[in-house]
Every structure is written in C-alpha cells, then in structure tokens.
Write a protein that holds these residues in place. Structure first.
Motif, PDB file in Angstrom:
ATOM      1  N   ASN A  39       0.907  -1.354   0.109  1.00 22.35           N
ATOM      2  CA  ASN A  39      -0.022   0.006  -0.045  1.00 22.35           C
ATOM      3  C   ASN A  39       0.883   1.294   0.014  1.00 22.35           C
ATOM      4  O   ASN A  39       1.466   1.616   0.915  1.00 22.35           O
ATOM      5  CB  ASN A  39      -1.019  -0.036   1.492  1.00 22.35           C
ATOM      6  CG  ASN A  39      -1.801   1.048   1.578  1.00 22.35           C
ATOM      7  OD1 ASN A  39      -2.112   1.517   2.739  1.00 22.35           O
ATOM      8  ND2 ASN A  39      -2.138   1.869   0.564  1.00 22.35           N
ATOM      9  N   LYS A  40       1.259   1.894  -1.314  1.00 20.69           N
ATOM     10  CA  LYS A  40       2.018   2.856  -1.363  1.00 20.69           C
ATOM     11  C   LYS A  40       1.677   4.098  -0.602  1.00 20.69           C
ATOM     12  O   LYS A  40       2.694   4.918  -0.205  1.00 20.69           O
ATOM     13  CB  LYS A  40       2.599   2.967  -2.770  1.00 20.69           C
ATOM     14  CG  LYS A  40       1.705   3.507  -3.546  1.00 20.69           C
ATOM     15  CD  LYS A  40       2.040   3.257  -5.091  1.00 20.69           C
ATOM     16  CE  LYS A  40       2.501   1.996  -5.611  1.00 20.69           C
ATOM     17  NZ  LYS A  40       2.255   1.890  -7.021  1.00 20.69           N
ATOM     18  N   GLU A  41       0.503   4.529  -0.572  1.00 18.74           N
ATOM     19  CA  GLU A  41       0.079   5.827  -0.249  1.00 18.74           C
ATOM     20  C   GLU A  41       0.589   6.190   1.140  1.00 18.74           C
ATOM     21  O   GLU A  41       0.793   7.399   1.510  1.00 18.74           O
ATOM     22  CB  GLU A  41      -1.494   5.820  -0.463  1.00 18.74           C
ATOM     23  CG  GLU A  41      -1.835   6.195  -1.868  1.00 18.74           C
ATOM     24  CD  GLU A  41      -2.273   4.738  -2.382  1.00 18.74           C
ATOM     25  OE1 GLU A  41      -1.786   3.720  -1.920  1.00 18.74           O
ATOM     26  OE2 GLU A  41      -2.745   4.592  -3.590  1.00 18.74           O
ATOM     27  N   VAL A  67       6.686  -4.501  -1.206  1.00 20.96           N
ATOM     28  CA  VAL A  67       5.950  -5.383  -2.065  1.00 20.96           C
ATOM     29  C   VAL A  67       5.851  -4.631  -3.529  1.00 20.96           C
ATOM     30  O   VAL A  67       5.898  -5.706  -4.694  1.00 20.96           O
ATOM     31  CB  VAL A  67       4.575  -6.030  -1.533  1.00 20.96           C
ATOM     32  CG1 VAL A  67       4.079  -6.969  -2.378  1.00 20.96           C
ATOM     33  CG2 VAL A  67       4.972  -6.593  -0.048  1.00 20.96           C
ATOM     34  N   ASP A  68       5.863  -3.473  -3.612  1.00 21.76           N
ATOM     35  CA  ASP A  68       5.550  -3.034  -4.885  1.00 21.76           C
ATOM     36  C   ASP A  68       6.639  -3.509  -5.871  1.00 21.76           C
ATOM     37  O   ASP A  68       8.038  -3.637  -5.151  1.00 21.76           O
ATOM     38  CB  ASP A  68       5.803  -1.540  -4.873  1.00 21.76           C
ATOM     39  CG  ASP A  68       5.110  -0.585  -5.740  1.00 21.76           C
ATOM     40  OD1 ASP A  68       4.466  -1.296  -6.993  1.00 21.76           O
ATOM     41  OD2 ASP A  68       4.782   0.619  -5.539  1.00 21.76           O
ATOM     42  N   SER A  69       6.420  -3.950  -7.017  1.00 17.49           N
ATOM     43  CA  SER A  69       7.397  -4.738  -7.769  1.00 17.49           C
ATOM     44  C   SER A  69       8.893  -3.902  -8.060  1.00 17.49           C
ATOM     45  O   SER A  69       9.841  -4.522  -8.120  1.00 17.49           O
ATOM     46  CB  SER A  69       7.053  -5.083  -9.141  1.00 17.49           C
ATOM     47  OG  SER A  69       6.511  -4.018  -9.815  1.00 17.49           O
ATOM     48  N   GLU A  70       8.780  -2.402  -8.099  1.00 13.63           N
ATOM     49  CA  GLU A  70       9.746  -1.660  -8.497  1.00 13.63           C
ATOM     50  C   GLU A  70      10.778  -1.658  -7.197  1.00 13.63           C
ATOM     51  O   GLU A  70      11.977  -1.759  -7.269  1.00 13.63           O
ATOM     52  CB  GLU A  70       9.635  -0.432  -8.769  1.00 13.63           C
ATOM     53  CG  GLU A  70       8.785  -0.148 -10.433  1.00 13.63           C
ATOM     54  CD  GLU A  70       7.324  -0.556 -10.241  1.00 13.63           C
ATOM     55  OE1 GLU A  70       6.856  -1.040  -8.902  1.00 13.63           O
ATOM     56  OE2 GLU A  70       6.554  -0.374 -11.202  1.00 13.63           O
ATOM     57  N   HIS A  71      10.245  -1.527  -6.294  1.00 16.72           N
ATOM     58  CA  HIS A  71      10.925  -1.177  -4.861  1.00 16.72           C
ATOM     59  C   HIS A  71      11.322  -2.754  -4.268  1.00 16.72           C
ATOM     60  O   HIS A  71      12.608  -2.859  -3.513  1.00 16.72           O
ATOM     61  CB  HIS A  71      10.203  -0.705  -3.665  1.00 16.72           C
ATOM     62  CG  HIS A  71       9.415   0.563  -4.457  1.00 16.72           C
ATOM     63  ND1 HIS A  71       8.403   0.717  -5.134  1.00 16.72           N
ATOM     64  CD2 HIS A  71       9.672   1.999  -4.368  1.00 16.72           C
ATOM     65  CE1 HIS A  71       8.058   1.881  -5.465  1.00 16.72           C
ATOM     66  NE2 HIS A  71       9.197   2.678  -5.009  1.00 16.72           N
ATOM     67  N   LEU A  84       4.106   8.516  -7.570  1.00 17.16           N
ATOM     68  CA  LEU A  84       4.084   7.760  -6.182  1.00 17.16           C
ATOM     69  C   LEU A  84       5.051   6.907  -5.866  1.00 17.16           C
ATOM     70  O   LEU A  84       5.777   6.829  -4.763  1.00 17.16           O
ATOM     71  CB  LEU A  84       2.760   7.058  -5.938  1.00 17.16           C
ATOM     72  CG  LEU A  84       1.370   8.041  -6.062  1.00 17.16           C
ATOM     73  CD1 LEU A  84       0.205   7.038  -6.113  1.00 17.16           C
ATOM     74  CD2 LEU A  84       1.534   9.074  -4.950  1.00 17.16           C
ATOM     75  N   GLU A  85       5.536   6.182  -6.955  1.00 21.38           N
ATOM     76  CA  GLU A  85       6.744   5.341  -6.819  1.00 21.38           C
ATOM     77  C   GLU A  85       8.064   5.967  -6.491  1.00 21.38           C
ATOM     78  O   GLU A  85       8.919   5.487  -5.976  1.00 21.38           O
ATOM     79  CB  GLU A  85       6.776   4.247  -7.802  1.00 21.38           C
ATOM     80  CG  GLU A  85       5.803   3.241  -7.740  1.00 21.38           C
ATOM     81  CD  GLU A  85       5.375   2.240  -8.847  1.00 21.38           C
ATOM     82  OE1 GLU A  85       6.461   2.333  -9.777  1.00 21.38           O
ATOM     83  OE2 GLU A  85       4.838   1.268  -8.556  1.00 21.38           O
ATOM     84  N   ILE A  86       8.215   6.920  -7.201  1.00 26.94           N
ATOM     85  CA  ILE A  86       9.589   7.825  -6.935  1.00 26.94           C
ATOM     86  C   ILE A  86       9.531   8.411  -5.368  1.00 26.94           C
ATOM     87  O   ILE A  86      10.553   8.081  -4.675  1.00 26.94           O
ATOM     88  CB  ILE A  86       9.505   9.197  -7.830  1.00 26.94           C
ATOM     89  CG1 ILE A  86       9.877   8.787  -9.362  1.00 26.94           C
ATOM     90  CG2 ILE A  86      10.830  10.083  -7.562  1.00 26.94           C
ATOM     91  CD1 ILE A  86       9.711   9.856 -10.192  1.00 26.94           C
TER      92      ILE A  86
HETATM   93 MG    MG Z   1       4.821  -0.799  -9.139  1.00 23.87          MG
END
Ligand code: MG
Length: 383
Positions: free
Chosen positions: A120-122, A145-149, A218-220
């Motif tokens: 949950n990135k927010e 868990v976000d794939s990029e991170h 958001l991912e940045i």
């Molecule tokens: Mg992602």
C-alpha cells in the motif's frame, strides 16, 4: 513459519497473497477487508484467523452471523482495521489496503512490533517520515512489495551493495495504456481505455494511476522514503515489457537489475519469506527463445503528474500527502465517470497549489490536509 496478518485480503494483491500463503503453508491469523464478505467468509473457513475486520457496518454484521459457528472474532467499522493491525498476534503484516486509509493501521502494527510488508504505497507517500520514525523506534522490518521497490531492495540486498554506493535508482514504468499519446489524444480516452493495462493485472485505482503515470510519481516518493535517495537521483525509464522491474546504478557506474516475468506473487513471496528465497510456481524467463527489451524516456510534458510528484517530495512537508489525497479524490471521480481523464491532471495540480504548505506532518494534521485537498478538488469541479 511467520504468522501473517493480511489487510485488504479481498483485493488484487490480497487474493494473490492468499494464494502465496496457501502455496507456502503460511498461517493467516488476521484478515481485514472493506465489504466483500462472500470472499472473506471463504478465507475465514480456509485459514481460521483469530481476528477479522470489516469496514462496512452492514456487511460486518452479516458476516458475524455467517461465521458464528467458527472461532473467528469479527470487528466492525472504520477503526476495526487498526484494532486488528494492533492486537493480532501475527509476526508480519501485509498491508494491501487501497489509498491513504492504510496509514493508521500501519503505524499501529509497527508499534505492536510487527514487521511490515508494504503493498500500500500511499501511506509511505503521505506519512513517510512518521512511518520511518516508528519503524526505527520499534526495530521492525519494512519490506517493499511494490515490484519496483522489491527489485531495488533485492539489488541492494548484499553486504557489498550498501546504500552508500548508490549513484542512481532507475525505476521502470510500463508506460500504461496511453504511452506515446499527446494531451489532445488523452482528452478523448474513456474509463474502459484507462482500465486496460498492457502488462500488469491490478485494482482499478492503481490501474488509472498507471495510465496517468501518477503511479510512477508515487513510486518515486516511495523510493525516496524506502532507500533514502533524493528525487533528483531517481530516473524513470519506460520499459514496455515489464521484465526489468527496476535497477540500481552504483558509484562505479555498474548497474544491477532485477528481472522476471511480471507476477506480483514473486514480490509478495519474497517479502513474506525474507531473508530466504523459496522455490516458486512463477513462470521463469525463457532465454532459449528470442525476446527484446526496450527502454524509452517518459513524456513529462504530457504526463505532468510525474514531474509534480518529484517537486512535491523535494518540497517535503505535507506536499506529497496533499498531492496524494487530491489524486485519490480525482481518480474516484473518474472511476464514477464524473470527470474526464485529463481532468485528473489539472485537478491534482490545482489542488496542490490551493492547500497551504506545512513543514511538519503529524497523524492529526494529515487528516485536516486530506479534507482540504478533497474539498479543493470538489470545489474545482463545481466551478
Ligand atoms: Mg509498482
């Protein structure tokens, strides 16, 4: 085996987490969901959790009756998720809630000593400093868990790949369904167009965020929080195949990439079984067949939420939180077909300029700014 508390168990990441838990025999001792009690009941009967939270009151009451023959305790209402996050006996909590509503449950879980697997990135965007302070104080692990991170975390996960050697982070973006389109073309896209993601299957909100590139923005910010690297040292490259999940460039100009077929179950399993790597059912890349990987630059003049996110995190304070709340509100309106796709860009930009800046974010003033950002969006569409 670590015991798992799963928030958002009926959503896209939630159901994939349940599959991973089933595959790896991970016990689930707590579940939380908004209102999908049909699926929640199936999950209760399979995993026998001690605690379950349902946000929607009517759905919660109905579930309580349906599972009265089990040992599961059902808590109902807005605060039930935080209560479950705090009081569950789980060792690790996977948060796959949607949006900023995951902030308080995350803080509660950290304070009660649970490791956090963050899908949950927010919360990291809006309340990054608060969450990082709590993690440090409690001495728990925060696993992306976000794939990029997850990719960047894996590239840095070795004693010789320490963060002090990082020169840049390179986050890959699929580019979404509208890659290559001009602003004029974007004026005409529909909700159905926006929900067709080329490579990843995800929930509706994040799919729209991928189409606007807000997701990459958001991912940045998420990467700034997780890896302590400033936004100007983070690049985004459009990689249509979603095979390279992100990269780290080190001071000697060497670049490490993490690759694989796009499958969130890999990222979920990695976080839940860390530091071990366990065999998985994910289909590996097949190098006996030819395939190409391409990299392109994102069009920041058209997809303006990407540079806005960099500006917000550099400005700091409440700017990322305000941007996030305005985006949640605008995307919700777009999902109800009340506004056009391109209105998301203008509404978020204008809301960010409307809400007063503040340097220090607390759990309480976050709520105030969330309301102000949502009101700003509402008043802009009413004018
Ligand atoms: Mg992602």
């Amino acid at each position: 085996m670590k015991k798992l508390a799963l928030l958002g168990s009926t959503g896209s990441i939630g159901t994939q987490t349940v599959e991973v838990a089933r595959e790896k025999n991970i016990p689930i001792t707590a579940l939380a969901a908004y209102s999908n009690i049909k699926l929640l009941e199936e999950q209760i009967r399979e995993f026998n959790p001690k605690l379950v939270a349902v946000v929607d009151e009517d759905a919660g009451k109905e579930l309580k009756i349906k599972v009265s023959d089990t040992d599961t305790k059902v808590l109902i209402g807005e605060n039930a998720v935080t209560e479950v996050a705090e009081s569950s006996d789980a060792d690790i909590l996977l948060n796959s809630l949607m949006g900023r509503c995951g902030i308080r449950p995350t803080v509660a879980a950290i304070r009660s000593g649970k490791d956090i697997a963050m899908a949950n990135k927010e919360p990291l965007v809006a309340a990054g400093d608060i969450i990082l302070d709590e993690v440090k104080r409690a001495g728990v692990k925060l696993l992306p868990v976000d794939s990029e991170h997850s990719a960047i975390f894996q590239c840095l996960d070795g004693e010789h790949n320490s963060p002090e050697f990082i020169k840049r982070l390179i986050i890959t973006a699929s580019g979404g369904p509208f890659f290559g389109m001009s602003r004029a073309q974007l004026e005409k896209v529909t909700l159905a167009d926006a929900l067709k993601h080329p490579t990843w299957s995800m929930g509706a909100k994040i799919t729209v965020d991928s189409a606007t590139l807000m997701n990459k923005g958001l991912e940045i910010i998420e990467a700034v929080r997780l890896f302590g690297v400033p936004a100007h040292k983070i690049d985004v490259t459009v990689h249509r195949q979603s095979i390279v999940h992100s990269m780290v460039e080190f001071v000697d100009s060497s670049i490490l990439a993490q690759m694989g077929n796009p499958n969130m179950k890999h990222c979920i399993a990695f976080a839940l079984t860390y530091p071990e790597r366990q065999p998985s059912l994910c289909t590996p890349l097949d190098f006996t067949k030819a395939f190409s990987l391409t990299f392109d630059t994102p069009d920041e003049d058209t997809f303006t939420l990407l540079p806005l996110a960099k500006k917000a995190v550099t400005l700091g304070g409440n700017a990322p939180a305000v941007m996030n709340s305005a985006n949640e509100e605008a995307v919700a309106l777009f999902l109800k077909e009340k506004i056009r796709f391109t209105d998301i860009f203008t509404l978020v930009e204008q809301a960010v300029n409307t809400v007063p800046h503040r340097d220090v974010v607390t759990l309480d003033n976050l709520e105030e700014d969330d309301l102000l950002a949502r009101e700003a969006v509402a008043s802009l569409i009413n004018n």
